[in-house]
Design a protein around this motif. Structure first.
Motif, short mmCIF file in Angstrom:
data_model
loop_
_atom_site.label_atom_id
_atom_site.label_comp_id
_atom_site.label_asym_id
_atom_site.label_seq_id
_atom_site.Cartn_x
_atom_site.Cartn_y
_atom_site.Cartn_z
N SER A 107 6.81 43.29 -10.46
CA SER A 107 7.38 44.28 -9.54
C SER A 107 6.30 45.17 -8.92
O SER A 107 5.18 45.26 -9.42
N THR A 108 6.67 45.82 -7.83
CA THR A 108 5.71 46.72 -7.16
C THR A 108 5.29 47.86 -8.10
O THR A 108 4.13 48.31 -8.05
N ASP A 144 5.61 43.77 -0.06
CA ASP A 144 5.78 44.98 -0.87
C ASP A 144 6.47 46.09 -0.10
O ASP A 144 6.61 47.21 -0.59
N SER A 145 6.94 45.80 1.13
CA SER A 145 7.56 46.82 1.96
C SER A 145 8.75 46.24 2.70
O SER A 145 8.65 45.16 3.32
N ALA A 146 9.87 46.95 2.67
CA ALA A 146 11.07 46.51 3.40
C ALA A 146 10.83 46.54 4.91
O ALA A 146 11.37 45.71 5.65
N ALA A 149 8.52 43.41 5.82
CA ALA A 149 8.87 42.10 5.27
C ALA A 149 9.37 41.11 6.33
O ALA A 149 8.90 39.96 6.37
N SER A 175 11.08 43.58 -4.88
CA SER A 175 11.08 43.67 -3.42
C SER A 175 12.02 42.66 -2.76
O SER A 175 12.41 42.84 -1.61
N PHE A 178 14.86 44.71 -1.76
CA PHE A 178 14.71 45.79 -0.79
C PHE A 178 15.62 45.50 0.41
O PHE A 178 15.78 44.35 0.83
N CYS A 180 16.27 45.43 4.28
CA CYS A 180 15.43 45.39 5.47
C CYS A 180 16.27 45.14 6.72
O CYS A 180 17.47 44.86 6.65
#
Length: 571
Positions: A107-108, A144-146, A149, A175, A178, A180
């Motif tokens: 996980s992040t 690692d970012s919505a 992504a 993630s 997440f 998005c």
């Protein structure tokens, strides 16, 4: 930012489905399990998880699936899982096969604090495996970012498709969930190839047409990248329009129609049949389409075709003699060459084709009726039918298949460049799945594999059975690694294998409730089997054990082994 939302993992799977991928290959592991749960949320009953016996087999299967379907995807877990797949992924890089390698990673939060987690090297470096994959991937991405992504997913999938190479996508266990922006799914991925530079293309076209018009005898040589870069239709159109005698390399088999009246044989440099070699090398102009000049594909670099008399057409560049034209790809250029030629004039001076279909040759030096390589492969040609998918293994099968004329619309899968022993069994499974996922699910899939190679990846036959697939599997039983024996160690113990396997029980032992197995020792038995309508129908999974002499090998393999042995010779 759109108000439409979707989970990152769902976005990825929707994009894979849009690419035509319906079967997700791989092996579950704790860092990818939550991601796998999202496969069922895609909302398409044809889109599914199909697990493999191990990650290496999964990578081989992804290779085979992509060769038939155009692209594939495999999911593994961090460290132990992804590293097991890397040999297969490296083969995809080598042979230009588009595979999306998705890896479930910690996980992040764990990536930030770097605890001493299992599957790590114990040093807090969570990116070490990603760096390994970067060396054998067209691109790597870490989600690692919505916010980023969707763009990263789209970009890496487009890269995979265009470059025909594997890509690596790391998804932390959190993630994938997440939320998005979903709006990108409404816009199709851009799968178009880069446009040719108009100025360079015009120059190249003018020179190509001039050379064809001036040549007394032109030949076409078709290679692997014609298949890889979707240029089969355009290349076949060139052959049909010009009537030029056309040849294939080992890696180019089935890139054109071998039943064409203009097909004139297989070219392997100095290892080519004498009359075929003379006809090709006597041409004063060679159109070499999609070349991939590896050692086993060229008779260890022994082409007798001068560069000055050669026009090379590639996916993104063209070379005419020694002049190279960047950004001039063959897919767009080929139709323009046809349109610019005076076809009647070109056809009028096209050399006649003298190709002779290889005929089965009775055993020499063995008891009458013994099945030998020289007899087997031309005989197999009589059994194959249009649209079959034929998978051949590194070793005798790859080289023997050069004497097997493939029928119209057949697809031949081989791994001549990377050459991993055992590749074909996993690739068979992937190819069978791809056929099942296609608009022609009744195509037969045929594997020819040696007993030595089979032992490396035999577990994937159990996965074929689990999925209800019905390939025809020919096992060449000749007691060991024949290709290695010929290169070095003719009777060395390291080229021996366990000869106690009972191939007749293999399918049943793996749980096949409906299967057929055959034990073939003579030419007569095999001919009768090929005439058996039940066998030819391929309505159940079938295994044919074909007994051949220990040191018997295809002619081209014998000669290639000498060249390879010379290169590897101890100082």
């Amino acid at each position: 930012m759109s108000s439409e939302k979707i989970l990152v993992g769902e976005y990825l799977f929707q994009r894979l489905l849009q690419l035509g991928i319906k079967s997700i290959l791989g092996v579950p592991g704790d860092f990818n399990l939550a991601l796998l749960d999202l496969i069922d949320k895609v909302g398409d009953e044809t889109f599914r998880w199909v697990g493999n016996a191990n990650e290496l087999n999964g990578a081989y299967a992804a290779d085979g699936y992509a060769r038939v379907k155009g692209i594939s995807a495999i999911i593994t877990t961090f460290g132990v899982g992804e590293l097991s797949a890397l040999n297969g992924i490296a083969g995809c890089m080598s042979e230009r096969i588009p595979v999306v390698h998705i890896v479930g990673v910690p996980s992040t939060k764990n990536q930030a604090v770097k605890p001493l987690l299992h599957h790590t090297l114990g040093d807090g470096d969570f990116k070490v495996f990603e760096r390994m994959s970067a060396e054998i991937s067209a691109e790597v991405q870490f989600l690692d970012s919505a916010e980023t992504a969707p763009q990263k997913i789209d970009h890496i999938l487009e890269t995979c498709w265009r470059e025909k190479k594997p890509v690596y996508l790391a998804i932390p266990s959190d993630s994938g969930y997440f939320s998005c922006d979903a709006s990108g799914l409404k816009t199709p991925l851009n799968l178009s190839y880069p446009e040719n530079c108009p100025v360079a293309e015009a120059e190249a076209l003018k020179e190509i047409v001039s050379r064809i018009n001036s040549a007394k005898k032109t030949a076409i040589l078709v290679d692997a990248c014609v298949s890889r870069f979707d240029a089969k239709e355009e290349t076949q159109a060139l052959v049909d329009a010009t009537h030029f005698p056309t040849y294939v390399t080992p890696m180019g088999k089935t890139a054109i129609n071998e039943s064409s009246p203009y097909f004139d044989g297989v070219y392997v440099g100095s290892l080519t049949e004498t009359d075929v070699k003379e006809r090709l090398e006597s041409a004063d102009l060679l159109l070499n389409v999609g070349a991939l000049r590896s050692d086993f594909n060229t008779g260890t670099f022994t082409y007798g075709t001068p560069v000055t008399n050669t026009i090379e057409l590639h996916s993104t560049w063209t070379q005419i003699g020694t002049a190279k034209y960047e950004n001039v790809g063959m897919k767009a250029l080929l139709p323009k060459i046809i349109a610019a030629l005076d076809l009647k004039a070109v056809q009028a001076k096209a050399a006649p084709v003298n190709f002779k279909v290889p005929t089965p040759t009775a055993a020499e030096g063995y008891p009458a009726g013994t099945i030998t390589q020289k007899w087997f492969w031309p005989t197999l040609s009589t059994f194959l039918k249009d649209s079959d998918v034929v998978v051949t293994e590194t070793g005798t099968s790859n080289f023997g298949s050069l004497d097997c004329r493939m029928p119209k619309n057949a697809t031949h899968l081989s791994q001549v460049l990377w050459g991993a022993i055992g590749w074909s069994v996993g690739a068979l499974f992937g190819a069978c799945l791809a056929v099942k996922d296609s608009d022609k699910p009744d195509r037969r899939t045929v594997l020819i594999v040696g007993d030595g190679s089979l032992a490396l990846t035999v577990q994937e036959i159990s996965t074929c059975i689990r999925q209800g697939l019905k390939p025809i599997i020919f096992v060449i039983n000749n007691n060991g690694y024949t290709i290695e024996r010929l290169i070095h160690g003719l009777h060395a113990v390291y080229n021996d294998i366990n000869t106690e396997w009972n191939y007749q029980n293999l399918l049943k032992d793996y749980g096949a409730k409906d299967s057929r197995s055959y034990n073939i020792h003579t030419e007569k038995e095999l001919v009768e089997l090929f005439q058996n309508k039940e066998f030819a129908a391929a309505d159940v999974i079938q295994l044919v054990e074909v007994h051949m002499p220990l040191l018997d090998a295809p002619r081209v393999l014998v000669e290639q082994a000498k060249l390879t042995a010379a290169i590897n010779k101890r100082v």
